[in-house]
Design a protein around this motif. Sequence first.
Motif, PDB file in Angstrom:
ATOM      1  N   PHE A 158     -35.035  -7.758  32.754  1.00  0.00           N
ATOM      2  CA  PHE A 158     -33.605  -7.741  32.475  1.00  0.00           C
ATOM      3  C   PHE A 158     -33.435  -8.067  30.995  1.00  0.00           C
ATOM      4  N   ALA A 159     -32.349  -7.562  30.414  1.00  0.00           N
ATOM      5  CA  ALA A 159     -32.146  -7.768  28.977  1.00  0.00           C
ATOM      6  C   ALA A 159     -30.880  -8.580  28.750  1.00  0.00           C
ATOM      7  N   SER A 160     -31.030  -9.605  27.933  1.00  0.00           N
ATOM      8  CA  SER A 160     -29.926 -10.520  27.660  1.00  0.00           C
ATOM      9  C   SER A 160     -29.350 -10.225  26.283  1.00  0.00           C
ATOM     10  N   ASP A 161     -28.045 -10.016  26.222  1.00  0.00           N
ATOM     11  CA  ASP A 161     -27.336  -9.773  24.968  1.00  0.00           C
ATOM     12  C   ASP A 161     -27.040 -11.133  24.340  1.00  0.00           C
ATOM     13  N   GLY A 162     -27.989 -11.654  23.602  1.00  0.00           N
ATOM     14  CA  GLY A 162     -27.876 -13.014  23.056  1.00  0.00           C
ATOM     15  C   GLY A 162     -28.583 -13.995  23.972  1.00  0.00           C
ATOM     16  N   ARG A 163     -28.582 -15.240  23.541  1.00  0.00           N
ATOM     17  CA  ARG A 163     -29.343 -16.247  24.269  1.00  0.00           C
ATOM     18  C   ARG A 163     -28.475 -16.869  25.369  1.00  0.00           C
ATOM     19  N   LYS A 164     -28.333 -16.137  26.473  1.00  0.00           N
ATOM     20  CA  LYS A 164     -27.503 -16.612  27.581  1.00  0.00           C
ATOM     21  C   LYS A 164     -28.293 -17.590  28.442  1.00  0.00           C
ATOM     22  N   ASP A 165     -27.590 -18.245  29.391  1.00  0.00           N
ATOM     23  CA  ASP A 165     -28.230 -19.299  30.187  1.00  0.00           C
ATOM     24  C   ASP A 165     -29.418 -18.782  31.000  1.00  0.00           C
ATOM     25  N   SER A 166     -29.320 -17.568  31.539  1.00  0.00           N
ATOM     26  CA  SER A 166     -30.418 -17.051  32.376  1.00  0.00           C
ATOM     27  C   SER A 166     -31.706 -16.962  31.557  1.00  0.00           C
ATOM     28  N   LEU A 167     -31.617 -16.367  30.376  1.00  0.00           N
ATOM     29  CA  LEU A 167     -32.779 -16.251  29.487  1.00  0.00           C
ATOM     30  C   LEU A 167     -33.315 -17.636  29.127  1.00  0.00           C
ATOM     31  N   ALA A 173     -24.247  -0.474  42.371  1.00  0.00           N
ATOM     32  CA  ALA A 173     -24.835  -0.144  41.074  1.00  0.00           C
ATOM     33  C   ALA A 173     -23.717  -0.037  40.044  1.00  0.00           C
ATOM     34  N   ARG A 174     -24.102  -0.129  38.789  1.00  0.00           N
ATOM     35  CA  ARG A 174     -23.115  -0.066  37.721  1.00  0.00           C
ATOM     36  C   ARG A 174     -23.094   1.326  37.113  1.00  0.00           C
ATOM     37  N   LEU A 175     -21.901   1.870  36.917  1.00  0.00           N
ATOM     38  CA  LEU A 175     -21.731   3.117  36.170  1.00  0.00           C
ATOM     39  C   LEU A 175     -21.205   2.724  34.783  1.00  0.00           C
ATOM     40  N   THR A 188     -19.451 -14.410  39.170  1.00  0.00           N
ATOM     41  CA  THR A 188     -20.480 -15.170  38.439  1.00  0.00           C
ATOM     42  C   THR A 188     -20.683 -14.650  37.017  1.00  0.00           C
ATOM     43  N   ALA A 189     -20.034 -13.529  36.666  1.00  0.00           N
ATOM     44  CA  ALA A 189     -20.166 -13.008  35.298  1.00  0.00           C
ATOM     45  C   ALA A 189     -19.212 -13.702  34.331  1.00  0.00           C
ATOM     46  N   ALA A 190     -18.319 -14.552  34.843  1.00  0.00           N
ATOM     47  CA  ALA A 190     -17.392 -15.266  33.959  1.00  0.00           C
ATOM     48  C   ALA A 190     -18.198 -16.207  33.057  1.00  0.00           C
ATOM     49  N   VAL A 230     -28.456 -25.081  39.095  1.00  0.00           N
ATOM     50  CA  VAL A 230     -28.677 -23.671  39.468  1.00  0.00           C
ATOM     51  C   VAL A 230     -27.710 -22.763  38.709  1.00  0.00           C
ATOM     52  N   ASN A 231     -28.249 -21.688  38.125  1.00  0.00           N
ATOM     53  CA  ASN A 231     -27.461 -20.701  37.388  1.00  0.00           C
ATOM     54  C   ASN A 231     -27.583 -19.343  38.086  1.00  0.00           C
ATOM     55  N   LEU A 232     -26.489 -18.584  38.088  1.00  0.00           N
ATOM     56  CA  LEU A 232     -26.491 -17.280  38.765  1.00  0.00           C
ATOM     57  C   LEU A 232     -25.621 -16.321  37.966  1.00  0.00           C
ATOM     58  N   ALA A 233     -26.186 -15.173  37.546  1.00  0.00           N
ATOM     59  CA  ALA A 233     -25.414 -14.221  36.735  1.00  0.00           C
ATOM     60  C   ALA A 233     -25.966 -12.806  36.909  1.00  0.00           C
ATOM     61  N   PRO A 234     -25.066 -11.785  36.822  1.00  0.00           N
ATOM     62  CA  PRO A 234     -25.517 -10.394  36.985  1.00  0.00           C
ATOM     63  C   PRO A 234     -26.005  -9.773  35.672  1.00  0.00           C
ATOM     64  N   TYR A 235     -27.027  -8.945  35.782  1.00  0.00           N
ATOM     65  CA  TYR A 235     -27.581  -8.206  34.631  1.00  0.00           C
ATOM     66  C   TYR A 235     -27.827  -6.765  35.069  1.00  0.00           C
ATOM     67  N   SER A 236     -27.181  -5.802  34.389  1.00  0.00           N
ATOM     68  CA  SER A 236     -27.412  -4.397  34.744  1.00  0.00           C
ATOM     69  C   SER A 236     -28.318  -3.682  33.742  1.00  0.00           C
ATOM     70  N   PHE A 237     -28.674  -4.339  32.642  1.00  0.00           N
ATOM     71  CA  PHE A 237     -29.864  -3.896  31.921  1.00  0.00           C
ATOM     72  C   PHE A 237     -31.014  -4.535  32.688  1.00  0.00           C
ATOM     73  N   PHE A 238     -31.313  -3.919  33.814  1.00  0.00           N
ATOM     74  CA  PHE A 238     -32.227  -4.509  34.801  1.00  0.00           C
ATOM     75  C   PHE A 238     -32.960  -3.373  35.512  1.00  0.00           C
TER      76      PHE A 238
HETATM   77  C1  LIG Z   1     -22.261  -5.956  36.599  1.00  0.00           C
HETATM   78  C2  LIG Z   1     -22.537  -6.737  35.349  1.00  0.00           C
HETATM   79  C3  LIG Z   1     -23.699  -6.503  34.625  1.00  0.00           C
HETATM   80  C4  LIG Z   1     -24.005  -7.241  33.479  1.00  0.00           C
HETATM   81  N1  LIG Z   1     -25.151  -6.958  32.793  1.00  0.00           N
HETATM   82  C5  LIG Z   1     -25.476  -7.688  31.690  1.00  0.00           C
HETATM   83  C6  LIG Z   1     -26.703  -7.426  30.995  1.00  0.00           C
HETATM   84  O1  LIG Z   1     -27.491  -6.552  31.351  1.00  0.00           O
HETATM   85  N2  LIG Z   1     -26.991  -8.201  29.905  1.00  0.00           N
HETATM   86  C7  LIG Z   1     -26.152  -9.198  29.481  1.00  0.00           C
HETATM   87  O2  LIG Z   1     -26.463  -9.869  28.494  1.00  0.00           O
HETATM   88  N3  LIG Z   1     -24.983  -9.457  30.126  1.00  0.00           N
HETATM   89  C8  LIG Z   1     -24.644  -8.745  31.219  1.00  0.00           C
HETATM   90  N4  LIG Z   1     -23.474  -9.015  31.902  1.00  0.00           N
HETATM   91  C9  LIG Z   1     -22.664 -10.156  31.480  1.00  0.00           C
HETATM   92  C10 LIG Z   1     -23.272 -11.472  32.011  1.00  0.00           C
HETATM   93  O3  LIG Z   1     -23.348 -11.450  33.430  1.00  0.00           O
HETATM   94  C11 LIG Z   1     -22.386 -12.656  31.578  1.00  0.00           C
HETATM   95  O4  LIG Z   1     -22.423 -12.760  30.152  1.00  0.00           O
HETATM   96  C12 LIG Z   1     -22.791 -13.964  32.202  1.00  0.00           C
HETATM   97  O5  LIG Z   1     -21.822 -14.950  31.863  1.00  0.00           O
HETATM   98  C13 LIG Z   1     -24.142 -14.459  31.721  1.00  0.00           C
HETATM   99  O6  LIG Z   1     -24.415 -15.646  32.413  1.00  0.00           O
HETATM  100  P1  LIG Z   1     -25.538 -16.679  32.024  1.00  0.00           P
HETATM  101  O7  LIG Z   1     -25.195 -17.217  30.624  1.00  0.00           O
HETATM  102  O8  LIG Z   1     -25.384 -17.746  33.081  1.00  0.00           O
HETATM  103  O9  LIG Z   1     -26.873 -16.015  32.059  1.00  0.00           O
HETATM  104  C14 LIG Z   1     -23.118  -8.262  33.036  1.00  0.00           C
HETATM  105  C15 LIG Z   1     -21.925  -8.494  33.741  1.00  0.00           C
HETATM  106  C16 LIG Z   1     -21.645  -7.728  34.889  1.00  0.00           C
HETATM  107  C17 LIG Z   1     -20.362  -7.980  35.635  1.00  0.00           C
END
Ligand SMILES: Cc1cc2nc3c(=O)[nH]c(=O)nc-3n(C[C@H](O)[C@H](O)[C@H](O)COP(=O)(O)O)c2cc1C
Length: 210
Positions: free
Chosen positions: A58-67, A181-183, A92-94, A38-46
Amino acid sequence: MHYSPDHHDHGLPYDPLKSLVVPRPIGWISTVDERGGVNLAPYSFFNLIADRPAYVMFASDGRKDSLRNVEVTGEFVCNLVTEELYEQMMATAAPFPHGQSEPERLGIDMRPSIRVNPPTVAAARASLECVHYRTVNLPGANDDQLSPYQVVIGRVVSVSVDDAALDPKGYVRPDLLRPVARLGYQHYAIIENTFAHPLPKAPDHPEATS
Ligand SMILES: Cc1cc2nc3c(=O)[nH]c(=O)nc-3n(C[C@H](O)[C@H](O)[C@H](O)COP(=O)(O)O)c2cc1C
């Protein structure tokens, strides 16, 4: 002042762009990998981008685990981050190494979802269960390049909300839910100061036929 977003010629200590489109909701995305981890991560391009039927992105900046997991398994859950879950969401953003489960490492309880395989954050007061529709890789600043951002679009197939967030007439009360929400920069907001306003009526039009 004005500047070109492609050239970053704003002369400011930090690009103001993300401080100008605010607040941005946070999708706390749960997925599973091919082995069921199980993977859990925040995305604010959402955001929610349609409601008939319902779609989110949601938009991933690169090929992260969620994508990666969404593309392998075809499903994800957007958990709503409310005030009491804010610290856990940040943890969980670490950058956990691929294959390490954030909920397991951080002791975040998950519960089975209703329609999809990825679990839901047990304490989430609202969640959207989604099936992958498609991923859009945006063009980069030069036409011959791709942006690092890939936009994941999902069809919402199940919605859950804590009954305690509803008023007696069945309306969701933001002051009871208190979403985070994120500012811009490193600022966040808890939505609590809200007001209601009816939609404007169509202006009278002399040529209008009814
Ligand atoms: C509030 C918040 C919002 C975030 N939004 C994004 C986002 O929109 N896109 C993105 O690529 N990373 C975003 N990040 C960073 C990811 O959460 C971080 O890179 C995370 O490790 C990705 O996890 P994953 O590889 O398990 O998907 C955000 C971090 C925080 C704290």
